[in-house]
Design an enzyme around this catalytic site. Sequence first.
Site, PDB file in Angstrom:
ATOM      1  N   GLN A 104       0.819  -1.209   0.000  1.00 45.74           N
ATOM      2  CA  GLN A 104       0.000   0.000   0.000  1.00 45.74           C
ATOM      3  C   GLN A 104       0.858   1.266   0.000  1.00 45.74           C
ATOM      4  OE1 GLN A 104      -3.181  -2.021   2.966  1.00 45.74           O
ATOM      5  NE2 GLN A 104      -3.638   0.117   2.572  1.00 45.74           N
ATOM      6  N   ARG A 122      -9.665  -0.280   7.311  1.00 46.67           N
ATOM      7  CA  ARG A 122     -10.669   0.620   6.743  1.00 46.67           C
ATOM      8  C   ARG A 122     -11.049   1.720   7.732  1.00 46.67           C
ATOM      9  NH1 ARG A 122     -14.326  -1.134   1.902  1.00 46.67           N
ATOM     10  NH2 ARG A 122     -14.826   0.943   1.195  1.00 46.67           N
ATOM     11  N   CYS A 123     -10.024   2.303   8.294  1.00 46.10           N
ATOM     12  CA  CYS A 123     -10.249   3.422   9.205  1.00 46.10           C
ATOM     13  C   CYS A 123      -8.943   4.169   9.340  1.00 46.10           C
ATOM     14  CB  CYS A 123     -10.737   2.924  10.560  1.00 46.10           C
ATOM     15  SG  CYS A 123      -9.597   2.983  11.925  1.00 46.10           S
ATOM     16  N   GLU A 158     -13.290   5.241   4.196  1.00 45.02           N
ATOM     17  CA  GLU A 158     -13.365   4.543   5.468  1.00 45.02           C
ATOM     18  C   GLU A 158     -14.531   4.969   6.326  1.00 45.02           C
ATOM     19  OE1 GLU A 158      -9.386   5.391   6.275  1.00 45.02           O
ATOM     20  OE2 GLU A 158      -8.708   3.646   5.174  1.00 45.02           O
TER      21      GLU A 158
END
Length: 807
Positions: free
Chosen positions: A237, A384-385, A760
């Site tokens: 990523q 996802r945050c 997110e």
Amino acid sequence: MTSEIESSQARTQKLEGLGTRRKRVEDIRFTQGKGNYVDDLKFPGMLFGGFVRSPYGHARVKSINKEAAIKLPGVKAVLTAEDLKPLKLHWMPTLAGDVQAVLADEKVLFQGQEVAFVVAEDRYIAADAVDLIEVDYEELPALVDPTRSMAGDAPVLRDDLKDKTSGAHGPRKHHNHVFTWEVGDAAGTARALAQAAVVAKEQIVYQRVHPCPLETCGCVASMNKVDGHLTLWGTFQAPHAVRTVASLISGIPEHKIRIISPDIGGGFGNKVGVYPGYICAIVASIVLGVPVKWVEDRMENLQATAFARDYHMTGEIAASPDGRITGLRCHVLADHGAFDACADPTKYPAGFFSICTGSYDIPVAHVTVDGVYTNKAPGGVAYRCSFRVTEASYFIERMIDVLARKLAIDPAEIRRRNLIRKEQFPYRSALGWEYDSGDYVTALDKSLAAVDYASLRDEQRRNREAFARGETRRLMGIGVSFFTEIVGAGPIKNCDILGLGMFDSCEIRVHPTGSAIARLGTVSQGQGHATTFAQILASEIGIPAENITIEEGDTDTAPYGLGTYGSRSTPVAGAATAMAGRKIRAKAQMIAAYLLEVHDDDLEWDVDRFRVKGVPEMQKTMTELAFAAYNNVPPGMEPGLEAVSYYDPPNMTYPFGAYVCVVDIDIDTGVTEIRRFYALDDCGTRINPMIIEGQVHGGLTEALAIAMGQEMDYDEYGNLKNASLLDFFLPTAVETPSWETDYTTTPSPHHPIGAKGVGESPNVGGVSAFSNAVNDAFAHLGLTHTAMPHDHWRVWKTAQSLGLAAG
Ligand code: CDP
């Protein structure tokens, strides 16, 4: 003039710029099965790596016998910590300032830990060889409960840290302690709690979960021994950060390392960190001189790569009798597993958890976080945050409901009374964040009107009466949540990872015929960057999005950037893209002025061209200007039309939203049906509404997964009991309800196009909406709080504990 306006509208439409529901350009290859993932890569002579992993949660490694494995035809090498020691590669730094064993060094500290690395001609031979390696373990007592970590008699987990009284984040007060982090006004909060009319206190656990991307982690390392160049393809990523870390660890100069992230099948934070597989593949390629591939399987991904959450929070919230919040205190026990491999900005060992005052105007607050080691996998990533924001949001949204219950005030009403008002922005929170913009009351009211909240509560009242009379065995729950995210890390003054400031970048080259390529420091993992970043540029430089190629993920070509996670792409790289576009436009304007023989101030921009003010027929289109940039520029100007921007955002962005969830629970089976889920998101300027809706659908599905079923379930010996998708809940279309999406638009005042992140938000807001709904179903029966996950069995157990369901 009318035809002029029409033509400008037609030209705007053709650009497919900001606000357009442009179809995803990536899907042409994905829907045809022509994606190019790490495991699709094939090279002549390529070898395959596989790990021997620990079956124990905590054990001493007495001996490793690799003789039989080495003799197996097709096996090229077997590496253990002993082999890596002379290279000083048997331990590696983590993103959190700790160290992690690449291959077990005398001890294993979690089930699934890497013990030996086999390299063979194919994956099957590697797997057979793994089975032939004999490891003699002496089992040690395992520590899986973080509340036991700092007990006097708790086993020493990290022999390497046993006598160290301080770590990367300050003093350590116990052999299993990682750090204490504190923020806020301790004395002021204590006073507010002592003087309050009402104080609600609750233990809120956010269970350990796993990002579980569909594509697992992997890489191919290829060392060219002739020119000394290392190429590493991987599921990264943040490829540039990997390049810098790889150079620092290996000693290979950074210009001789090329990191390539090809297509990535979901990241969700799981693919930010550095894993032993990458190091072992690199070492094997250096030693053997051929490419070496390592791709983990599903069980390895669940067992050994980065987990998320595992936050054990104790909250106290003080309020007046009419529900005005006067103070908030929180203590977190954070289970970091065997090594502290949290992926947080350096100065924030608990991420941005201090956003836990949420969307409310809370005058004083105090937070302390104690990180502890246990015999579980390392990680602590932003699944996802944005760096512990989901934990923070879940905490405050449950606490508000607990307070509402105590005061007998409706959960939506108590939120409205405490929401930060529009005129208070920019708003400085009690824990130090400056929220950039918001219109919370409008968002809440719109969402309550959309679901007809008053009617839902009426229906619930009738349902409860019928239940009390024994006429139904179903209970209805309504969950309200209001969240504020903090995304776009970040200003370099606050945020770095391993000393690398968290800016991001975009480099644009406009070709002579008026098409362009833009390269960014971010990496899409399904978010559709190739579609949306071209839209930003189309609006900025007047070139149709279809004529702009977006390229990410190759460190030899892309400008340096910190990558994609924490919804930072739009706030940071999206801003860089707009700024680089503006540089292109500024140069094009100078060229236009020269060609039209006017001063550049006399020109105005019209969608895709410059016109002379007051003489609109005197114009130069971007296509003409692109060509002129290569053959007819003003004297003294360099030819070409290129620009680069490295963007250091002045602040983070603060997207927000209001969610409502309605559940129906059959108390005899615990079966919980999601009747309705409404999600209103405000992410500022919307680049592509269709992609935003897709992001919200995906995030809500992951929120459903977490709230309604996911948990990394360890037994007392450190065995992970659900390390496969048979037992670990990953929802399919069958379990997933239909989502209702909505929006308001409150632009960010400091972002060049006013955009905030969105990817997110649905996870941050969704989890608490589900959990509040399940809790709400039982609230009238005396339940204050029941913990996630709310799978059917646990919901049935809750009903049973309240004396409702038969045992
Ligand atoms: O960093 P990441 O890409 O995961 O998250 P993001 O910045 O929230 O962007 C997710 C996707 O939504 C990207 O394709 C964005 O361009 C798009 N988006 C949008 O269309 N409008 C916004 N205001 C925010 C994001």
